[in-house]
Enzyme design. Structure first.
Site, PDB file in Angstrom:
ATOM      1  N   LEU A 155       0.833  -1.200   0.000  1.00  0.00           N
ATOM      2  CA  LEU A 155       0.000   0.000   0.000  1.00  0.00           C
ATOM      3  C   LEU A 155       0.870   1.254   0.000  1.00  0.00           C
ATOM      4  O   LEU A 155       0.508   2.274  -0.610  1.00  0.00           O
ATOM      5  CB  LEU A 155      -0.931   0.009   1.212  1.00  0.00           C
ATOM      6  CG  LEU A 155      -1.925   1.169   1.253  1.00  0.00           C
ATOM      7  CD1 LEU A 155      -2.877   1.111   0.071  1.00  0.00           C
ATOM      8  CD2 LEU A 155      -2.698   1.165   2.557  1.00  0.00           C
ATOM      9  N   TYR A 156       2.017   1.197   0.667  1.00  0.00           N
ATOM     10  CA  TYR A 156       2.946   2.333   0.641  1.00  0.00           C
ATOM     11  C   TYR A 156       3.283   2.692  -0.800  1.00  0.00           C
ATOM     12  O   TYR A 156       3.186   3.848  -1.217  1.00  0.00           O
ATOM     13  CB  TYR A 156       4.211   1.986   1.422  1.00  0.00           C
ATOM     14  CG  TYR A 156       5.356   2.963   1.214  1.00  0.00           C
ATOM     15  CD1 TYR A 156       5.259   4.263   1.682  1.00  0.00           C
ATOM     16  CD2 TYR A 156       6.514   2.577   0.545  1.00  0.00           C
ATOM     17  CE1 TYR A 156       6.307   5.168   1.492  1.00  0.00           C
ATOM     18  CE2 TYR A 156       7.550   3.460   0.350  1.00  0.00           C
ATOM     19  CZ  TYR A 156       7.442   4.753   0.827  1.00  0.00           C
ATOM     20  OH  TYR A 156       8.468   5.648   0.622  1.00  0.00           O
ATOM     21  N   ALA A 157       3.684   1.692  -1.594  1.00  0.00           N
ATOM     22  CA  ALA A 157       4.027   1.941  -2.992  1.00  0.00           C
ATOM     23  C   ALA A 157       2.824   2.460  -3.767  1.00  0.00           C
ATOM     24  O   ALA A 157       2.952   3.363  -4.605  1.00  0.00           O
ATOM     25  CB  ALA A 157       4.555   0.661  -3.628  1.00  0.00           C
ATOM     26  N   THR A 159       0.308   4.219  -2.643  1.00  0.00           N
ATOM     27  CA  THR A 159       0.020   5.629  -2.323  1.00  0.00           C
ATOM     28  C   THR A 159       1.015   6.556  -3.015  1.00  0.00           C
ATOM     29  O   THR A 159       0.653   7.650  -3.455  1.00  0.00           O
ATOM     30  CB  THR A 159       0.039   5.890  -0.810  1.00  0.00           C
ATOM     31  OG1 THR A 159       1.339   5.598  -0.263  1.00  0.00           O
ATOM     32  CG2 THR A 159      -1.024   5.078  -0.095  1.00  0.00           C
TER      33      THR A 159
END
Length: 345
Positions: A155-157, A159
């Protein structure tokens, strides 16, 4: 020196923001920092960074969250920046598996608020941090900016990929020149305690096992923080042109490999060391500097992780004439010296 700039930086109590602010202040520019001083890691380290920056008369700061749109708007209006550098984010690949909501709040909502203040204030250049994690499931190395980024693994990537798309839309609609830069594994003094170098150094000194994923078959493009912020500083002056400016310029030609959008004053640029280092070689450099072997705890690959990263930074070199080049052993030595001094070891 060129005319001093008024620079607004989000994330100045963070690792990279602190180093960028200090570089700009040393050059004679004015910096206003904005940071929420969250407790994702040791707040005392963040407070110490801000305290060092406050020793500069040209540094001021607002301590508030990106999600607080009113506070961000008030701070930027008071600062009247020539340049905005958006570095603040919920960082960490593995933490996004534990607390995904933090990434939505900081990285999507917070970035939307930054784009809104840029739309209102119209700085001469907006620069925003992205990450090598957007390359996701790509396996062809090195990673060039033209590679597809449609397969994020965390999810970091996701976002950060969304941030790139949001920024492009705003650049197209509102004409604010915008540069996104994709960081590769950044390390150095004043680094984050959740990063590998910090954890490895602490573990070796304390005699506790260090976790080494994928049984050591990991490769990273380790980028020394001073090289990174020097590249950002030079990119501040590499302002993307608007399509109308390109059409009006006689004989205008794009740089080879430029990611300049055909419909917006927007581009994306890799910042890395243009090298890939085996994780076990990195560990051995730390052991050599500390004069003590690590207790190695070999583990399988973590969910969302990738076995290798490697940056193609030829566009950065064409835009700025600069390429990061600090050898990882030299960077490790500088970090260990700082760590010993900071912790009194």
């Amino acid at each position: 020196m060129t005319q001093p700039l008024r620079v607004f930086i989000t994330g100045t109590a963070g690792f990279i923001g602190f180093h960028l602010a200090r570089l700009l202040l040393d050059e004679g520019h004015t910096v206003h920092g904005y940071d929420g001083i969250t407790d994702y890691y040791d707040v005392r380290l963040k407070q110490r960074r801000h305290a060092l920056l406050r020793e500069y008369p040209a540094f001021t700061a607002t301590e508030a969250m990106l999600e607080d749109a009113a506070a961000l708007e008030a701070a930027t209006r008071a600062a009247q920046p020539d340049v905005i550098v958006h570095l603040a984010a919920q960082a960490g690949v593995r933490y996004s598996l534990e607390n995904p909501r933090a990434y939505i709040d900081a990285n999507l909502v917070g970035t939307f608020h930054v784009l809104e203040v840029a739309r209102a204030l119209r700085p001469r250049h907006l620069l925003m941090a992205s990450t090598s994690s957007v390359y996701g499931a790509n396996t062809e190395l090195p990673f060039g900016e033209e590679r597809k980024t449609d397969t994020p693994l965390t999810l970091y990537a996701a976002t950060k990929k969304a941030n790139e798309a949001m920024a492009h839309a705003y650049a197209h609609l509102h004409g604010v020149p915008t540069t996104l830069f994709r960081f590769f594994t950044v390390y150095g003094p004043w680094g984050r305690p959740d990063m590998a170098l910090f954890k490895f150094t602490r573990g070796i000194l304390e005699g506790t096992p260090i976790d080494i994923y994928n049984h050591g078959e990991m490769y990273r493009d380790f980028t020394y923080v001073d090289d990174l912020v020097r590249a950002i500083r030079l990119l501040i002056d590499a302002v993307p042109s608007a399509p109308s400016e390109r059409h009006a310029a006689s004989g205008w030609q794009p740089l080879q490999g430029d990611t300049l959008s055909p419909v917006a004053p927007w581009r994306v640029v890799n910042i890395g060391n243009s090298d890939t280092v085996r994780l076990l070689d990195f560990v051995e450099a730390i052991e050599a500097e500390l004069g003590k072997p690590a207790i190695r705890n070999f583990l399988p690959m973590q969910s969302g992780d990738v076995p290798a990263t490697w940056a193609d930074c030829s566009l950065l070199k064409r835009l700025t004439g600069y390429a990061p080049q600090t050898p990882f052993r030299e960077g490790v030595a500088r970090f260990v010296r700082w760590y010993r001094e900071y912790h009194g070891v």
